[in-house]
Design an enzyme around this catalytic site. Sequence first.
Site, PDB file in Angstrom:
ATOM      1  N   ASP A 179       0.847  -1.207   0.000  1.00 17.90           N
ATOM      2  CA  ASP A 179       0.000   0.000   0.000  1.00 17.90           C
ATOM      3  C   ASP A 179       0.879   1.252   0.000  1.00 17.90           C
ATOM      4  O   ASP A 179       1.636   1.470   0.943  1.00 17.90           O
ATOM      5  CB  ASP A 179      -0.901  -0.037   1.236  1.00 17.90           C
TER       6      ASP A 179
ATOM      7  N   HIS B 278     -10.341  -1.368  -6.577  1.00 22.02           N
ATOM      8  CA  HIS B 278      -9.953  -0.134  -5.882  1.00 22.02           C
ATOM      9  C   HIS B 278      -9.063   0.740  -6.755  1.00 22.02           C
ATOM     10  O   HIS B 278      -9.274   1.951  -6.842  1.00 22.02           O
ATOM     11  CB  HIS B 278      -9.264  -0.493  -4.562  1.00 22.02           C
TER      12      HIS B 278
HETATM   13  C1  HEM Z   1      -8.849   1.034   4.211  1.00 24.40           C
HETATM   14  C2  HEM Z   1      -8.961   1.729   3.096  1.00 24.40           C
HETATM   15  C3  HEM Z   1      -8.002   1.622   1.934  1.00 24.40           C
HETATM   16  C4  HEM Z   1      -7.160   0.612   1.604  1.00 24.40           C
HETATM   17  C5  HEM Z   1      -6.957  -0.722   2.325  1.00 24.40           C
HETATM   18  C6  HEM Z   1      -6.462   1.003   0.417  1.00 24.40           C
HETATM   19  C7  HEM Z   1      -5.521   0.232  -0.240  1.00 24.40           C
HETATM   20  C8  HEM Z   1      -4.902   0.582  -1.419  1.00 24.40           C
HETATM   21  C9  HEM Z   1      -3.983  -0.260  -2.150  1.00 24.40           C
HETATM   22  C10 HEM Z   1      -3.530  -1.645  -1.721  1.00 24.40           C
HETATM   23  C11 HEM Z   1      -3.616   0.405  -3.268  1.00 24.40           C
HETATM   24  C12 HEM Z   1      -2.683  -0.098  -4.385  1.00 24.40           C
HETATM   25  C13 HEM Z   1      -1.249   0.207  -4.140  1.00 24.40           C
HETATM   26  C14 HEM Z   1      -0.914   1.666  -4.188  1.00 24.40           C
HETATM   27  O1  HEM Z   1      -0.839   2.282  -5.269  1.00 24.40           O
HETATM   28  O2  HEM Z   1      -0.718   2.226  -3.115  1.00 24.40           O
HETATM   29  C15 HEM Z   1      -4.289   1.689  -3.246  1.00 24.40           C
HETATM   30  C16 HEM Z   1      -4.168   2.664  -4.200  1.00 24.40           C
HETATM   31  C17 HEM Z   1      -4.789   3.882  -4.151  1.00 24.40           C
HETATM   32  N1  HEM Z   1      -5.691   4.314  -3.205  1.00 24.40           N
HETATM   33 FE1  HEM Z   1      -6.336   3.277  -1.635  1.00 24.40          FE
HETATM   34  N2  HEM Z   1      -6.904   2.255   0.048  1.00 24.40           N
HETATM   35  C18 HEM Z   1      -7.838   2.660   0.950  1.00 24.40           C
HETATM   36  C19 HEM Z   1      -8.533   3.864   0.949  1.00 24.40           C
HETATM   37  C20 HEM Z   1      -8.362   4.861   0.020  1.00 24.40           C
HETATM   38  C21 HEM Z   1      -9.044   6.132   0.049  1.00 24.40           C
HETATM   39  C22 HEM Z   1     -10.054   6.572   1.096  1.00 24.40           C
HETATM   40  C23 HEM Z   1      -8.595   6.839  -1.034  1.00 24.40           C
HETATM   41  C24 HEM Z   1      -8.960   8.230  -1.481  1.00 24.40           C
HETATM   42  C25 HEM Z   1     -10.098   8.812  -1.264  1.00 24.40           C
HETATM   43  C26 HEM Z   1      -7.632   6.001  -1.728  1.00 24.40           C
HETATM   44  C27 HEM Z   1      -6.944   6.383  -2.853  1.00 24.40           C
HETATM   45  C28 HEM Z   1      -6.048   5.596  -3.510  1.00 24.40           C
HETATM   46  C29 HEM Z   1      -5.343   6.026  -4.710  1.00 24.40           C
HETATM   47  C30 HEM Z   1      -5.434   7.385  -5.374  1.00 24.40           C
HETATM   48  C31 HEM Z   1      -4.554   4.951  -5.111  1.00 24.40           C
HETATM   49  C32 HEM Z   1      -3.657   4.880  -6.357  1.00 24.40           C
HETATM   50  C33 HEM Z   1      -4.519   4.459  -7.509  1.00 24.40           C
HETATM   51  C34 HEM Z   1      -3.722   4.361  -8.805  1.00 24.40           C
HETATM   52  O3  HEM Z   1      -3.633   5.391  -9.473  1.00 24.40           O
HETATM   53  O4  HEM Z   1      -3.218   3.276  -9.135  1.00 24.40           O
HETATM   54  N3  HEM Z   1      -7.531   4.814  -1.047  1.00 24.40           N
HETATM   55  N4  HEM Z   1      -5.065   1.762  -2.104  1.00 24.40           N
END
Ligand code: HEM
Length: 397
Positions: free
Chosen positions: A214, A305
Amino acid sequence: MPEPIGPRGFTRRRLLGGGAAAAGAVGLGAGAIALTGHDTHRAAPATEPFYGPHQAGIATAPPTHVAFVGFDLRPGLDRDDIAGVLKIWTGDAARLTQGTPALADTEPELAARPSRLTVTVGLGPAVFTAAGLEQRRPAWLRPLPPFTIDRLEPGWSDGDLLLQICAEEATAVAHAVRVLCRSVTSLITVRWVQRGFRDAAPGQTPRNLMGQVDGTVNIAAPDLDRLVWDDGAAQPWLAGGTSLVLRRIAMALDTWDEIDAEGRELTVGRKLGNGAPLTGSREFDEPDFAAVDAHGIPVIPPSSHIARARHTHDGERFLRRGYNYDDAPAPGQTSNSGLLFAAYQRDVDAQYLPVQQRLADFDALNVWTTPIGSSVFVIPPGVPEPGGYLGQTLFES
Ligand code: HEM
């Protein structure tokens, strides 16, 4: 140096006197970097600079431990009271981050290992009302609109002032929290404390408590000026500052545990093993959202996601700096874990909200994640040099 302020004889007058002295004494602490023998073996530098155009703790490589502390203003405070709090915090933070005890430090021994301590200060909407500075409040500084996925608890939400305290060692965080809370108790009260952690081998991306890598897609240094640091165009006092959206998101680990590895990977759109997109083999491979399998089915599900969170244009990007939390479960429960999701951007409305709205409308991950806390703060610019204080441009320019 003024005598330390004791827990008794602790009047508001002395408090503010201490604050001014602390702000003035900043120069004394600045050069006094205390590297102990134990610190020198650490690969990471033991101190992070305090002075600069931006506050530390945002572009700084995230240390292992964090405590976010939200405060309420006591009733009846005015502009000078709030500036007084910020002066005290500036003086104490300038010292503690460099390994020097705070002026009123009751456990000065604990200051000797700052272990990359950073102290970042944020202001909530009520500061602008109490200080009579509504015209200087950024347009986006208000609670996020409600989302259908939210189950927000007041005890984890909002707040008039914020301290974000990070360090490689939990003891340094605990000590800084204690010192900084104690010195201002006559003016503000602690509303919530959210502690978290993140760890990974050097150079690697950490994992959250669902097991996913993450933090892969993020903002790199050359883009910070454009996307994170305010340019002062709308609010000249804010040049060099930014905003923080802090969301406390609970994870339903018991039901997540029932999903097999393939289901987990389809939920996020990335592989569990190394965080590579489902269309790639290495973590930093660019995801191919258009790729389909032999049956014409998208390899990265549009509901995953990363497909939903992906920016639709450059102006929807922000800096993510999340921490895991793992607290004691309530009686009868087996876990109380989740993410302290922290996002920094120039403009909450333009950059953060569209992404959050898309995720709230649909995100496969929502089955297992629930926002239970939500706060928005403006992060004032840094203190350029000794003698200034955090928030000075807001109060004095
Ligand atoms: C418990 C809640 C969440 C979990 C477990 C989670 C987990 C992850 C994981 C595993 C990734 C893929 C790896 C990475 O690029 O970091 C990711 C990407 C991302 N997450 Fe989350 N996330 C959560 C909540 C959120 C929230 C609330 C937002 C924004 C409102 C968000 C925005 C993003 C964005 C912008 C990316 C990159 C997407 C891309 O362009 O590939 N996430 N998240």
